[in-house]
Design a protein around this motif. Structure first.
Motif, PDB file in Angstrom:
ATOM      1  N   VAL A 164      -7.936   7.596 -27.741  1.00 43.64           N
ATOM      2  CA  VAL A 164      -7.734   8.591 -26.674  1.00 43.64           C
ATOM      3  C   VAL A 164      -9.022   9.301 -26.259  1.00 43.64           C
ATOM      4  O   VAL A 164      -9.057   9.940 -25.198  1.00 43.64           O
TER       5      VAL A 164
ATOM      6  N   PRO B 178      -2.096   4.187 -26.569  1.00 43.77           N
ATOM      7  CA  PRO B 178      -1.130   5.273 -26.400  1.00 43.77           C
ATOM      8  C   PRO B 178      -1.238   5.984 -25.051  1.00 43.77           C
ATOM      9  O   PRO B 178      -0.261   6.564 -24.573  1.00 43.77           O
ATOM     10  N   VAL B 179      -2.432   5.968 -24.448  1.00 46.04           N
ATOM     11  CA  VAL B 179      -2.599   6.505 -23.101  1.00 46.04           C
ATOM     12  C   VAL B 179      -3.355   5.460 -22.278  1.00 46.04           C
ATOM     13  O   VAL B 179      -4.120   4.670 -22.829  1.00 46.04           O
ATOM     14  N   PRO B 180      -3.145   5.428 -20.969  1.00 43.94           N
ATOM     15  CA  PRO B 180      -3.862   4.444 -20.148  1.00 43.94           C
ATOM     16  C   PRO B 180      -5.377   4.650 -20.237  1.00 43.94           C
ATOM     17  O   PRO B 180      -5.864   5.783 -20.261  1.00 43.94           O
ATOM     18  N   THR B 181      -6.104   3.560 -20.299  1.00 44.24           N
ATOM     19  CA  THR B 181      -7.568   3.604 -20.344  1.00 44.24           C
ATOM     20  C   THR B 181      -8.114   3.178 -18.981  1.00 44.24           C
ATOM     21  O   THR B 181      -7.838   2.069 -18.523  1.00 44.24           O
TER      22      THR B 181
ATOM     23  N   ARG C 266       1.033   1.821 -14.251  1.00 46.48           N
ATOM     24  CA  ARG C 266       1.585   2.215 -15.553  1.00 46.48           C
ATOM     25  C   ARG C 266       2.910   1.503 -15.833  1.00 46.48           C
ATOM     26  O   ARG C 266       3.163   1.044 -16.940  1.00 46.48           O
TER      27      ARG C 266
ATOM     28  N   ARG D 198      -9.256  18.084 -26.251  1.00 41.55           N
ATOM     29  CA  ARG D 198      -8.257  17.206 -26.863  1.00 41.55           C
ATOM     30  C   ARG D 198      -8.356  17.210 -28.379  1.00 41.55           C
ATOM     31  O   ARG D 198      -7.349  17.074 -29.075  1.00 41.55           O
TER      32      ARG D 198
ATOM     33  N   ASP E  37      -7.301  -0.620 -19.105  1.00 44.55           N
ATOM     34  CA  ASP E  37      -6.059  -1.000 -18.442  1.00 44.55           C
ATOM     35  C   ASP E  37      -6.281  -1.159 -16.943  1.00 44.55           C
ATOM     36  O   ASP E  37      -5.581  -1.938 -16.292  1.00 44.55           O
TER      37      ASP E  37
ATOM     38  N   GLU F 170      -4.522  13.564 -15.071  1.00 41.14           N
ATOM     39  CA  GLU F 170      -3.465  12.560 -15.213  1.00 41.14           C
ATOM     40  C   GLU F 170      -3.285  12.108 -16.658  1.00 41.14           C
ATOM     41  O   GLU F 170      -2.540  11.159 -16.922  1.00 41.14           O
ATOM     42  N   ASN F 171      -4.015  12.716 -17.595  1.00 44.85           N
ATOM     43  CA  ASN F 171      -3.892  12.399 -19.022  1.00 44.85           C
ATOM     44  C   ASN F 171      -4.159  10.930 -19.299  1.00 44.85           C
ATOM     45  O   ASN F 171      -3.328  10.196 -19.842  1.00 44.85           O
ATOM     46  N   VAL F 172      -5.346  10.490 -18.902  1.00 44.15           N
ATOM     47  CA  VAL F 172      -5.772   9.132 -19.211  1.00 44.15           C
ATOM     48  C   VAL F 172      -7.050   9.205 -20.032  1.00 44.15           C
ATOM     49  O   VAL F 172      -7.708  10.239 -20.103  1.00 44.15           O
ATOM     50  N   ARG F 173      -7.382   8.112 -20.667  1.00 46.94           N
ATOM     51  CA  ARG F 173      -8.656   7.978 -21.375  1.00 46.94           C
ATOM     52  C   ARG F 173      -9.664   7.351 -20.412  1.00 46.94           C
ATOM     53  O   ARG F 173      -9.374   6.337 -19.780  1.00 46.94           O
TER      54      ARG F 173
END
Length: 679
Positions: A537, A391-394, A618, A464, A557, A427-430
């Motif tokens: 996440v 759901p979010v880039p790792t 992305r 989070r 990712d 940047e809201n990534v894992r």
């Protein structure tokens, strides 16, 4: 900042450990206060706190305990302080002189028995320290004696010092009741148990005296090696055994097990066994150079070296074998094209990039000595086309360590690690953070940056999970028992034996291969359960052997890393990756200096390019470096066909046959010389 500074100074990991340290300090500080007031119940409570917290800290914060020992506040000293304060309390509360004298005598006897027990224990350990440690060979014929019972032998100081508890409790009870029978019972128990423990260990010393001499153990080992007839040896030594450096060996185990020829692993440091992975290959640890010379390996034809170390010279003397530097990953560091490599008969690299790297030392290394064999370890890595994003880039951030010198320092942790992670979080990534095992070994600044990065990820996880914190923790807690159960079974299947070195040699046997399928199934289940319980996440700090680096590759990712072999291995996935350019070299100069930069996005020291890079990877179809990575993969790692395993196996066979032919030629020349001399 103050919190992190305190944790760094005290060598603890978080708030809970810091609270325990404060309780520990408060308990010991309160002992003299309550002894002098006097306050019996206050002293009893403070004493109980020091006993309990001391034990917990040994488990949770061993680095803090070692720091205390460095300040001469050893465990024995802490027990002595508690005893002195108890005697002071008893005197202040008007205990009879006879009770005080008896208490002093008993505690003196107790500490005397501790000293004697320690001396006997050390004598047993010396007699049970063998010249070799063995795994996966049948050493039952060596005549090695059974290890003393764990109750007497393992963690003996902790157990023996705690024999003062009956005396302490008895005297406190007597002070509370004003009757002294309980003190006498406690004194008798402490003194009697201490004397009995020493007597029991003296009996074990008699058995230890029947241990076989080193010459007999090595003779039995040579008999076993003669039956196995090893043809290929992986030889490894490294000075820093306090950290997990055995990844340099473990990465080659499956490759060795698939060879046509019989392999052997030779280690030089005893602590290496602690980190050795599962293998059916015979393993021999020989710490002393003189004992290495005693090994009889007449059919050994190829010796493989994953690292450059001073102790390699003890094996390089074997003229009958060919010696090959295989390294532990191709990288653009100077260590991957070192002039020292000239001492080896051949240097095996993954692809053309490794060959070209040695052109830096073209006058030292002959091009004919370099063989391209690929990287067999990378066959299991999931390709970019098969990756399913979450759901979010790792982002996997895997910085290298600070190196042995500033000239070899490629780590991004020191100049840009903290701001890099801060901007990743924005940047809201894992983030999966996997630092090098030696991070902070040489540089305190690197160690502080490492702790700061971990704290950033921990705090962001809390932010989070503010809504779903209980659910997230519940998932991790639910998975923990099964994960521990799997790890325990993996330990059994790995062939790791319990007991001291002598006991491990005594119990060593030729392994059965029945557990191989179970081993792989359990490893797969462990990784699946680990990632499922952590969720898609949450950030993760990866410090242990599991999850493996390549499993982290499959989760990611994109990779952010420094100039190191991690990048070259990640190229196999064809996923996008980012190289840190901490010195802000011009892009053209950086790509010219470092081969793996050819397919990389380059990140400046201030991380201003990070949002642009993440946007590029992305969006499907935007990844402009994808064609460069496809070209780079073959250049760095070699072609897909024939497979790396096939090329590596062929290289071993060709070199072994060459060594056999040369030995036959030498023997023929020697026979001719003998005939001529005889004539």
């Amino acid at each position: 900042m103050t919190f992190r500074w305190l944790c760094g100074v005290l060598r603890v990991r978080g708030k809970t450990d810091l609270l325990l340290v404060f309780l520990f300090a408060a308990g010991f500080a309160a002992l003299p206060v309550f002894a002098l007031l006097p306050s019996l119940w206050g002293f009893a409570a403070a004493s109980a706190v020091t006993y309990a917290v001391d034990e917990v800290l040994h488990t949770r914060a061993p680095a803090f305990v070692r720091r205390l020992a460095a300040l001469q506040l050893t465990r024995t000293m802490r027990f002595a302080v508690r005893t002195v304060m108890l005697l002071a309390l008893a005197e202040r509360m008007g205990a009879p002189e006879a009770v005080l004298v008896a208490a002093l005598a008993v505690f003196s006897v107790h500490f005397g028995m501790v000293i004697m027990y320690t001396a006997v224990h050390h004598a047993i350990r010396r007699r049970r320290t063998l010249s070799v440690v063995v795994r996966n060979l049948d050493m039952s014929g060596a005549g090695i004696q059974q290890s003393p019972p764990a109750l007497l032998y393992r963690r003996f100081l902790r157990k023996l010092l705690h024999l003062d508890v009956p005396a302490h409790a008895g005297l406190l009870a007597a002070l509370a009741a004003g009757a002294w029978q309980s003190a006498g019972i406690g004194f008798a128990l402490t003194a009697g148990l201490a004397v009995a423990a020493v007597a029991a260990l003296l009996g074990q010393l008699r058995r230890a005296r029947r241990m076989p001499p080193d010459a007999e153990v090595i003779a039995e080992l040579n008999r076993q090696l003669a039956g196995y007839r090893p043809e290929v040896a992986l030889y490894f030594s490294f000075a820093s055994v306090s950290r997990d450096f055995m990844y340099q060996v473990n990465m080659w185990i499956e490759t060795l097990e698939q060879l046509d020829r019989r392999p052997l692993i030779i280690l030089r440091e005893r602590a290496s066994f602690r980190y050795l992975g599962r293998t059916s290959i015979p393993v021999v640890c020989v710490p002393k150079a003189d004992d290495v010379a005693q090994l009889e390996l007449p059919e050994l034809r190829v010796v493989l070296y994953p690292g450059n170390a001073g102790k390699n010279v003890h094996m390089l003397r074997v003229a009958e074998a060919k010696h090959v530097f295989i390294g532990h990953g191709d990288s653009d560091k100077l260590a991957s094209s070192n002039r020292v490599s000239k001492v080896y008969d051949e240097i095996w690299v993954a692809g053309r990039a490794g060959r070209d790297r040695y052109q830096r030392v073209r006058h030292a290394i002959s091009d004919s000595a370099i063989v391209e064999v690929g990287r067999p370890q990378l066959s299991s890595i999931r390709l970019h086309a098969d990756h399913v994003p979450g759901p979010v880039p790792t982002v996997l951030y895997a910085p290298t360590w600070e190196g042995w010198s500033d000239d070899d320092c490629h780590t991004s942790l020191i100049p840009m690690g903290v701001p890099l992670v801060e901007k990743l979080l924005a940047e809201n990534v894992r983030v999966l953070y996997k630092p090098h095992p030696l991070t902070g070994k040489r540089s305190r600044v690197a160690a502080e940056a490492d702790r700061a990065v971990r704290e950033l990820l921990r705090a962001d996880n809390e932010r989070r999970d503010a809504r779903d914190a209980q659910e997230a923790e519940a998932a991790i807690a639910a998975a923990r028992p099964r994960l521990a159960e799997i790890q325990a079974r993996l330990g059994e299947l790995s062939g790791r034996l319990t007991g001291d070195d002598a006991q491990q040699v005594r119990d060593a046997r030729i392994p059965v291969r029945d557990g191989e399928a179970e081993w792989h199934e359990l490893r797969a289940e462990w990784h699946r359960l680990f990632w499922q319980s952590r969720g898609p996440v949450r950030h993760q700090v990866i410090l242990k052997q599991l999850p493996t680096l390549y499993e982290c590759f499959d989760q990611a990712d994109v990779l952010v890393s420094d100039v190191s072999s991690v990048v070259a291995d990640f190229v196999a996935s064809l996923k996008p990756y980012v190289l840190t350019n901490a010195n802000d070299l011009p892009d053209e100069d950086f790509r010219a200096a470092y081969t793996t930069a050819g397919g990389a996005y380059l990140l400046d020291r201030a991380c201003t390019r990070l949002p642009e890079i993440l946007d590029s990877v992305r969006a499907p179809g935007r990844d402009p470096m994808a064609p460069e990575r496809r070209v780079l993969k073959e250049y760095v790692l070699g072609p897909d066909r024939p497979t790396s395993m096939e090329r590596f196996n062929t290289a071993v066979n060709v070199l072994a046959e060459k060594a056999t032919a040369e030995q036959a030629e030498r023997l023929g020349e020697g026979e001719v010389q003998r005939v001529v001399v005889g004539a």
